[in-house]
Design a protein around this motif. Structure first.
Motif, PDB file in Angstrom:
ATOM      1  N   SER A  91       0.808  -1.207   0.000  1.00 14.84           N
ATOM      2  CA  SER A  91       0.000   0.000   0.000  1.00 14.84           C
ATOM      3  C   SER A  91       0.845   1.262   0.000  1.00 14.84           C
ATOM      4  O   SER A  91       0.539   2.236  -0.688  1.00 14.84           O
ATOM      5  N   HIS A  92       1.929   1.255   0.767  1.00 14.16           N
ATOM      6  CA  HIS A  92       2.684   2.480   1.009  1.00 14.16           C
ATOM      7  C   HIS A  92       4.142   2.370   0.583  1.00 14.16           C
ATOM      8  O   HIS A  92       5.024   2.984   1.173  1.00 14.16           O
ATOM      9  N   SER A  93       4.382   1.586  -0.435  1.00 17.40           N
ATOM     10  CA  SER A  93       5.698   1.538  -1.085  1.00 17.40           C
ATOM     11  C   SER A  93       5.471   1.157  -2.531  1.00 17.40           C
ATOM     12  O   SER A  93       4.464   0.535  -2.875  1.00 17.40           O
ATOM     13  N   SER A  94       6.392   1.562  -3.379  1.00 21.50           N
ATOM     14  CA  SER A  94       6.242   1.299  -4.808  1.00 21.50           C
ATOM     15  C   SER A  94       6.989   0.034  -5.194  1.00 21.50           C
ATOM     16  O   SER A  94       7.834  -0.473  -4.451  1.00 21.50           O
ATOM     17  N   SER A  95       6.695  -0.477  -6.364  1.00 24.16           N
ATOM     18  CA  SER A  95       7.393  -1.654  -6.872  1.00 24.16           C
ATOM     19  C   SER A  95       8.830  -1.293  -7.251  1.00 24.16           C
ATOM     20  O   SER A  95       9.082  -0.203  -7.779  1.00 24.16           O
ATOM     21  N   PRO A  96       9.795  -2.189  -7.007  1.00 25.20           N
ATOM     22  CA  PRO A  96      11.191  -1.901  -7.353  1.00 25.20           C
ATOM     23  C   PRO A  96      11.413  -1.535  -8.808  1.00 25.20           C
ATOM     24  O   PRO A  96      12.349  -0.796  -9.125  1.00 25.20           O
ATOM     25  N   VAL A  97      10.560  -2.009  -9.709  1.00 27.50           N
ATOM     26  CA  VAL A  97      10.737  -1.714 -11.136  1.00 27.50           C
ATOM     27  C   VAL A  97      10.656  -0.217 -11.415  1.00 27.50           C
ATOM     28  O   VAL A  97      11.159   0.264 -12.437  1.00 27.50           O
ATOM     29  N   SER A 147      -4.336  -0.082 -10.521  1.00 34.65           N
ATOM     30  CA  SER A 147      -4.884  -1.232  -9.792  1.00 34.65           C
ATOM     31  C   SER A 147      -4.068  -1.675  -8.591  1.00 34.65           C
ATOM     32  O   SER A 147      -4.584  -2.383  -7.732  1.00 34.65           O
ATOM     33  N   MET A 148      -2.786  -1.300  -8.541  1.00 32.98           N
ATOM     34  CA  MET A 148      -1.982  -1.723  -7.402  1.00 32.98           C
ATOM     35  C   MET A 148      -1.966  -0.628  -6.335  1.00 32.98           C
ATOM     36  O   MET A 148      -1.935   0.558  -6.672  1.00 32.98           O
ATOM     37  N   PRO A 149      -1.965  -1.055  -5.040  1.00 27.27           N
ATOM     38  CA  PRO A 149      -2.036  -2.456  -4.614  1.00 27.27           C
ATOM     39  C   PRO A 149      -3.385  -3.060  -4.972  1.00 27.27           C
ATOM     40  O   PRO A 149      -4.394  -2.369  -4.965  1.00 27.27           O
ATOM     41  N   PHE A 150      -3.362  -4.351  -5.303  1.00 26.93           N
ATOM     42  CA  PHE A 150      -4.612  -4.994  -5.644  1.00 26.93           C
ATOM     43  C   PHE A 150      -5.604  -4.790  -4.497  1.00 26.93           C
ATOM     44  O   PHE A 150      -5.251  -4.936  -3.326  1.00 26.93           O
ATOM     45  N   PRO A 151      -6.849  -4.426  -4.803  1.00 24.52           N
ATOM     46  CA  PRO A 151      -7.787  -3.896  -3.808  1.00 24.52           C
ATOM     47  C   PRO A 151      -8.396  -4.948  -2.882  1.00 24.52           C
ATOM     48  O   PRO A 151      -9.604  -5.204  -2.911  1.00 24.52           O
ATOM     49  N   LEU A 152      -7.566  -5.532  -2.044  1.00 21.38           N
ATOM     50  CA  LEU A 152      -8.024  -6.507  -1.060  1.00 21.38           C
ATOM     51  C   LEU A 152      -8.114  -5.812   0.293  1.00 21.38           C
ATOM     52  O   LEU A 152      -7.112  -5.612   0.975  1.00 21.38           O
ATOM     53  N   GLY A 153      -9.306  -5.392   0.665  1.00 27.86           N
ATOM     54  CA  GLY A 153      -9.489  -4.670   1.914  1.00 27.86           C
ATOM     55  C   GLY A 153      -9.585  -3.172   1.701  1.00 27.86           C
ATOM     56  O   GLY A 153      -9.117  -2.630   0.696  1.00 27.86           O
ATOM     57  N   ALA A 154     -10.192  -2.481   2.675  1.00 28.19           N
ATOM     58  CA  ALA A 154     -10.471  -1.056   2.548  1.00 28.19           C
ATOM     59  C   ALA A 154      -9.203  -0.229   2.384  1.00 28.19           C
ATOM     60  O   ALA A 154      -9.165   0.720   1.590  1.00 28.19           O
ATOM     61  N   ARG A 156      -6.244  -1.022   1.073  1.00 26.16           N
ATOM     62  CA  ARG A 156      -5.635  -1.162  -0.249  1.00 26.16           C
ATOM     63  C   ARG A 156      -6.490  -0.531  -1.343  1.00 26.16           C
ATOM     64  O   ARG A 156      -5.954  -0.065  -2.343  1.00 26.16           O
ATOM     65  N   LYS A 157      -7.800  -0.515  -1.163  1.00 26.33           N
ATOM     66  CA  LYS A 157      -8.652   0.118  -2.166  1.00 26.33           C
ATOM     67  C   LYS A 157      -8.310   1.597  -2.325  1.00 26.33           C
ATOM     68  O   LYS A 157      -8.368   2.145  -3.420  1.00 26.33           O
ATOM     69  N   ALA A 158      -7.951   2.248  -1.240  1.00 29.52           N
ATOM     70  CA  ALA A 158      -7.670   3.690  -1.263  1.00 29.52           C
ATOM     71  C   ALA A 158      -6.197   4.002  -1.453  1.00 29.52           C
ATOM     72  O   ALA A 158      -5.839   5.157  -1.688  1.00 29.52           O
ATOM     73  N   ALA A 159      -5.331   2.988  -1.377  1.00 34.10           N
ATOM     74  CA  ALA A 159      -3.887   3.215  -1.432  1.00 34.10           C
ATOM     75  C   ALA A 159      -3.413   3.418  -2.860  1.00 34.10           C
ATOM     76  O   ALA A 159      -4.067   3.007  -3.826  1.00 34.10           O
TER      77      ALA A 159
END
Length: 260
Positions: A91-97, A147-154, A156-159
């Protein structure tokens, strides 16, 4: 459809990826969605080239050229989930790519010249343009169905899949006049409305969000529900809301990178 593109490679810190390059003018980095670089992604890249830009289209996962099928989506999704370059639930970090992508933006700006660089991400890469704003040359970030983070839970939906440092950079730049453009279908569960609500709350008028009606998606799309604003769910006819949204993306690049 990639015959008109130069098949190059770009390396940064030991990581090498294919990059398909075409056109002249300021650079725009087109980041594809799952499952890979599809014909519809190339079609959108062609429109960007025709508008006066030099497109850099990195292959982040999957293959370059094959059409979208649900089996191909499943294979690419499996690779995405196990790859160390993508943190699909962060939620609060980006992908290394995104470190590699920022380096590509610097390289593209040096090579293409101009005021700066544009970038559009789609689906899993949708929020990458936010992280890329740490690179000063990145001046026109577009988030298509992020879409990331994939929206599993409230939460992550807002992250937004960015670190606090990265998002503070985004907010600081927007406070000084930079802009962010976003697109999504209203009923898209993979790119839920909470993400745009976060962007509107944190960025104010600096965020322009385009939310398309599900009924305006391509009825012949191979996708099970409206999701891909600029590719398979786009109806390629003037006046169609999805085609007009694509035109707005290109106009955004022109405003930010070409205008005096």
């Amino acid at each position: 459809m990639l015959d008109r593109y130069e098949a190059a490679h770009f390396t940064h810190e030991g990581v090498t990826k294919p990059v398909y390059v075409r056109g002249t003018g300021p650079a725009v980095i087109v980041m594809h969605e799952i499952p890979g670089i599809t014909p519809e992604a190339v079609r959108f890249a062609d429109w960007v080239v025709d508008a006066g830009f030099r497109v850099y289209m990195p292959l982040l996962i999957g293959k370059a050229g094959p059409p979208l099928t649900m089996g191909y989506v499943a294979k690419s999704m499996a690779r995405l989930c196990i790859s160390r370059e993508f943190h699909i639930l962060a939620s609060h970090s980006s992908s290394p790519v995104t470190i590699w992508l920022r380096a590509l933006a610097r390289h593209a700006h040096e090579e293409a010249g101009g005021k700066g660089v544009g970038a559009v991400g789609m689906c899993f890469s949708g929020n990458f343009a936010l992280s890329m704003m740490l690179e000063p040359a990145l001046m026109a970030p577009v988030l298509s169905q992020p879409s990331m983070p994939f929206p599993l839970g409230a939460e992550r939906k807002a992250a937004l899949h960015v670190s606090q440092e990265e998002f503070q950079c985004v907010k600081d730049r927007c406070a000084k006049g930079d802009k962010v453009l976003g697109l999504r279908f209203k009923g898209d569960r993979m790119s839920p409305p909470e993400k745009f609500e976060t962007l509107r709350r944190e960025l104010g008028d600096a965020f322009e969000g385009i939310e398309l009606e599900d009924k305006d998606a391509n009825p012949d799309s191979p996708a099970p529900s409206p999701h891909s604003c600029l590719t398979v769910d786009l109806v390629d006819k003037d006046g169609e809301p999805t085609r007009e949204a694509a035109k707005r993306v290109i106009a955004f690049f022109q405003e930010r990178l070409l205008a005096a």
